[in-house]
Design a protein around this motif. Structure first.
Motif, short mmCIF file in Angstrom:
data_model
loop_
_atom_site.label_atom_id
_atom_site.label_comp_id
_atom_site.label_asym_id
_atom_site.label_seq_id
_atom_site.Cartn_x
_atom_site.Cartn_y
_atom_site.Cartn_z
N GLN A 1 0.86 -1.20 0.00
CA GLN A 1 0.00 0.00 0.00
C GLN A 1 0.89 1.25 0.00
O GLN A 1 0.55 2.27 -0.54
CB GLN A 1 -0.90 0.03 1.24
CG GLN A 1 -2.17 -0.81 1.12
CD GLN A 1 -1.88 -2.26 1.44
OE1 GLN A 1 -1.37 -2.57 2.51
NE2 GLN A 1 -2.17 -3.15 0.51
N LEU A 2 2.04 1.11 0.65
CA LEU A 2 2.96 2.26 0.74
C LEU A 2 4.34 1.85 0.27
O LEU A 2 4.80 0.74 0.58
CB LEU A 2 3.08 2.69 2.20
CG LEU A 2 2.25 3.85 2.70
CD1 LEU A 2 2.61 4.13 4.15
CD2 LEU A 2 2.46 5.11 1.90
N ILE A 3 5.01 2.75 -0.44
CA ILE A 3 6.41 2.54 -0.81
C ILE A 3 7.17 3.73 -0.23
O ILE A 3 6.85 4.88 -0.54
CB ILE A 3 6.59 2.49 -2.33
CG1 ILE A 3 5.67 1.40 -2.92
CG2 ILE A 3 8.05 2.24 -2.71
CD1 ILE A 3 5.51 1.47 -4.42
N ALA A 4 8.13 3.46 0.66
CA ALA A 4 8.81 4.57 1.35
C ALA A 4 10.27 4.62 0.92
O ALA A 4 10.98 3.62 0.91
CB ALA A 4 8.72 4.38 2.86
N LEU A 5 10.70 5.84 0.57
CA LEU A 5 12.10 6.08 0.19
C LEU A 5 12.64 7.22 1.04
O LEU A 5 11.88 8.04 1.54
CB LEU A 5 12.20 6.50 -1.29
CG LEU A 5 11.67 5.53 -2.33
CD1 LEU A 5 10.24 5.88 -2.71
CD2 LEU A 5 12.54 5.54 -3.57
N PRO A 6 13.97 7.31 1.15
CA PRO A 6 14.52 8.48 1.86
C PRO A 6 14.32 9.74 1.02
O PRO A 6 14.34 9.66 -0.21
CB PRO A 6 16.02 8.17 1.99
CG PRO A 6 16.24 6.84 1.35
CD PRO A 6 15.02 6.40 0.67
N HIS A 7 14.16 10.88 1.69
CA HIS A 7 14.04 12.17 0.97
C HIS A 7 15.47 12.66 0.70
O HIS A 7 15.95 13.64 1.27
CB HIS A 7 13.26 13.16 1.84
CG HIS A 7 12.81 14.39 1.11
ND1 HIS A 7 11.86 14.37 0.14
CD2 HIS A 7 13.20 15.68 1.22
CE1 HIS A 7 11.67 15.59 -0.33
NE2 HIS A 7 12.49 16.41 0.31
N SER A 8 16.15 11.93 -0.17
CA SER A 8 17.55 12.22 -0.50
C SER A 8 17.62 12.32 -2.02
O SER A 8 16.64 12.07 -2.72
CB SER A 8 18.42 11.07 -0.03
OG SER A 8 18.06 9.89 -0.73
N SER A 9 18.80 12.61 -2.55
CA SER A 9 18.89 12.74 -4.02
C SER A 9 18.50 11.41 -4.68
O SER A 9 17.91 11.40 -5.76
CB SER A 9 20.31 13.15 -4.42
OG SER A 9 21.25 12.28 -3.87
N TYR A 10 18.77 10.28 -4.01
CA TYR A 10 18.37 8.97 -4.55
C TYR A 10 16.84 8.86 -4.57
O TYR A 10 16.24 8.49 -5.58
CB TYR A 10 19.00 7.87 -3.68
CG TYR A 10 18.66 6.46 -4.08
CD1 TYR A 10 19.15 5.91 -5.26
CD2 TYR A 10 17.86 5.65 -3.27
CE1 TYR A 10 18.85 4.59 -5.61
CE2 TYR A 10 17.55 4.34 -3.61
CZ TYR A 10 18.05 3.82 -4.78
OH TYR A 10 17.74 2.52 -5.13
N GLY A 11 16.22 9.19 -3.43
CA GLY A 11 14.76 9.10 -3.33
C GLY A 11 14.06 10.09 -4.25
O GLY A 11 13.04 9.77 -4.87
N TRP A 12 14.62 11.30 -4.36
CA TRP A 12 14.00 12.31 -5.24
C TRP A 12 13.97 11.84 -6.67
O TRP A 12 13.07 12.17 -7.44
CB TRP A 12 14.81 13.63 -5.22
CG TRP A 12 14.86 14.34 -3.92
CD1 TRP A 12 13.95 14.26 -2.91
CD2 TRP A 12 15.89 15.23 -3.48
NE1 TRP A 12 14.37 15.05 -1.86
CE2 TRP A 12 15.54 15.65 -2.19
CE3 TRP A 12 17.06 15.72 -4.05
CZ2 TRP A 12 16.32 16.54 -1.45
CZ3 TRP A 12 17.84 16.61 -3.33
CH2 TRP A 12 17.48 17.01 -2.04
N ASP A 13 14.98 11.07 -7.07
CA ASP A 13 15.06 10.61 -8.45
C ASP A 13 14.13 9.43 -8.71
O ASP A 13 13.45 9.36 -9.72
CB ASP A 13 16.52 10.21 -8.73
CG ASP A 13 16.87 10.38 -10.18
OD1 ASP A 13 16.08 9.91 -11.02
OD2 ASP A 13 17.91 10.98 -10.48
N LEU A 14 14.12 8.52 -7.74
CA LEU A 14 13.41 7.26 -7.95
C LEU A 14 11.90 7.36 -7.65
O LEU A 14 11.09 6.76 -8.37
CB LEU A 14 14.07 6.21 -7.04
CG LEU A 14 13.85 4.74 -7.29
CD1 LEU A 14 14.02 4.39 -8.76
CD2 LEU A 14 14.82 3.93 -6.43
#
Ligand SMILES: Cc1cc2nc3c(=O)[nH]c(=O)nc-3n(C[C@H](O)[C@H](O)[C@H](O)COP(=O)(O)OP(=O)(O)OC[C@H]3O[C@@H](n4cnc5c(N)ncnc54)[C@H](O)[C@@H]3O)c2cc1C
Length: 305
Positions: free
Chosen positions: A80-93
């Protein structure tokens, strides 16, 4: 509720933000699975399934390939949720995934309140509570917002993903920023000035108090953005992380990005004209005062000792 956590691996190392992802999932409750493009030699402590692709094979930073691999995992384990870090990696993906899944994206989550996600609004002066209406939601987590009190434990059940190759983006390498002129991470006493100092000239009030206490001075981002001081003095998620014995925050409101860099301080004194400034919630002492009046008095008393 099933949450898919996308951990981050950079320059051959697993980043500590995987602990924040796990803490976020713990706070939400339900099942969590993890995805990592990394290495078996650096696995997170996580008691659950870990879908692992080899960074040496598919590339550490290859957002198109990482998206393809993630879509495979999502098919096997619909979250239901996909969580990424709010980092340059997360911003891109994150936006690539959101578009591929036609899912809502909620960026820069700082808290969970009654099952809803809280994000900063109006330059972090306000908070907004959100809930997506799509079946799947992609979220990014603000650095420092979900730091756990204790490290997570457990050994993951590793499920290896076969390498997908070929990306429109070619990764050429990382470029380290120039070494900071001042290393605040070693300072035992830090006096930090925020926008509340009003003008560049008033930075001397901060510097003078720092000198009188034998400490260093730091700043919040607006002070650096206004070029009142150098970036090496910035404390926060896009500045230095500090853990002094004493941190005196002068004219700093307490935005999450600032707190991310100084919340490991042992003792925090805040000086602010606003008795309701958010920094008061985490400070040991909040002095409701005008820094322009209080700081010269304090410095004078200390110099006279
Ligand atoms: C991606 C991103 C990354 C960021 N990274 C960082 C970061 O690394 N570090 C960082 O600091 N910020 C960062 N920020 C900015 C952050 O969101 C806040 O905008 C910033 O921290 C606010 O700085 P401040 O507290 O100095 O200013 P304000 O929020 O404007 O607060 C000023 C405070 O001064 C008080 N004040 C005013 N006059 C006086 C006076 N005379 N005496 C005493 N108090 C007074 C006011 O009551 C107020 O509380 C980032 C933002 C984003 C979006």
């Amino acid at each position: 509720m099933k949450t898919l956590l996308v951990a981050e691996y950079r320059d051959g190392k697993l980043l500590a933000n995987s602990d924040e992802l796990i803490n976020f999932a713990d706070q939400l409750g339900g099942e969590a699975v993890m995805f990592l493009v990394g290495s078996e030699a650096a696995l997170p402590q996580f008691a659950g399934k870990l879908y692992l692709a080899d960074a040496g094979q598919v590339g550490e930073f290859s957002p198109g390939v990482h998206k393809q691999l993630l879509l495979e995992v999502i098919e096997k384990e619909p979250p239901q949720l996909i969580a990424l870090p709010h980092s340059s990696y997360g911003w891109d993906l994150a936006p690539r995934l959101a578009v591929a899944l036609q899912a809502a994206q909620i960026s820069e989550v700082v808290a969970i309140e009654a099952g809803k996600l809280v994000v900063p609004a109006c330059n972090a002066k306000l908070k907004r509570t959100t809930k997506a209406t799509t079946a799947t939601t992609v979220v990014t987590l603000q650095a420092g917002a979900f730091t756990p009190d204790t490290e997570p434990a457990g050994t993951p059940e590793v499920i290896k993903l076969a390498g997908v190759t070929g990306d429109a983006v070619q990764f050429h390498g990382y470029e380290a920023p120039a070494a900071a002129a001042v290393d605040l991470s070693k300072a035992e006493i830090i006096i930090a000035g925020g926008r509340g100092i009003g003008k560049a000239e008033n930075l001397t009030l901060i510097e003078d108090l720092a000198k009188a206490l034998g400490g260093e001075y730091g700043a919040s981002r607006p002070v650096v953005d206004a070029e009142w001081t150098d970036h090496s003095r910035q404390v926060g998620s896009t500045g230095q992380s500090v853990s002094p014995k004493l941190y005196i925050a002068c004219g700093i409101s307490g935005a999450i990005q600032h707190l991310a860099g100084m919340k490991q301080s042992e003792y925090v004194i805040a000086i602010n004209t606003d008795k309701d400034a958010p920094i008061g919630e985490m400070a040991d002492v909040l002095a409701v005062a005008d820094l322009k009046q209080l700081l010269p008095l304090l410095t004078e008393k200390l110099q006279a000792l």
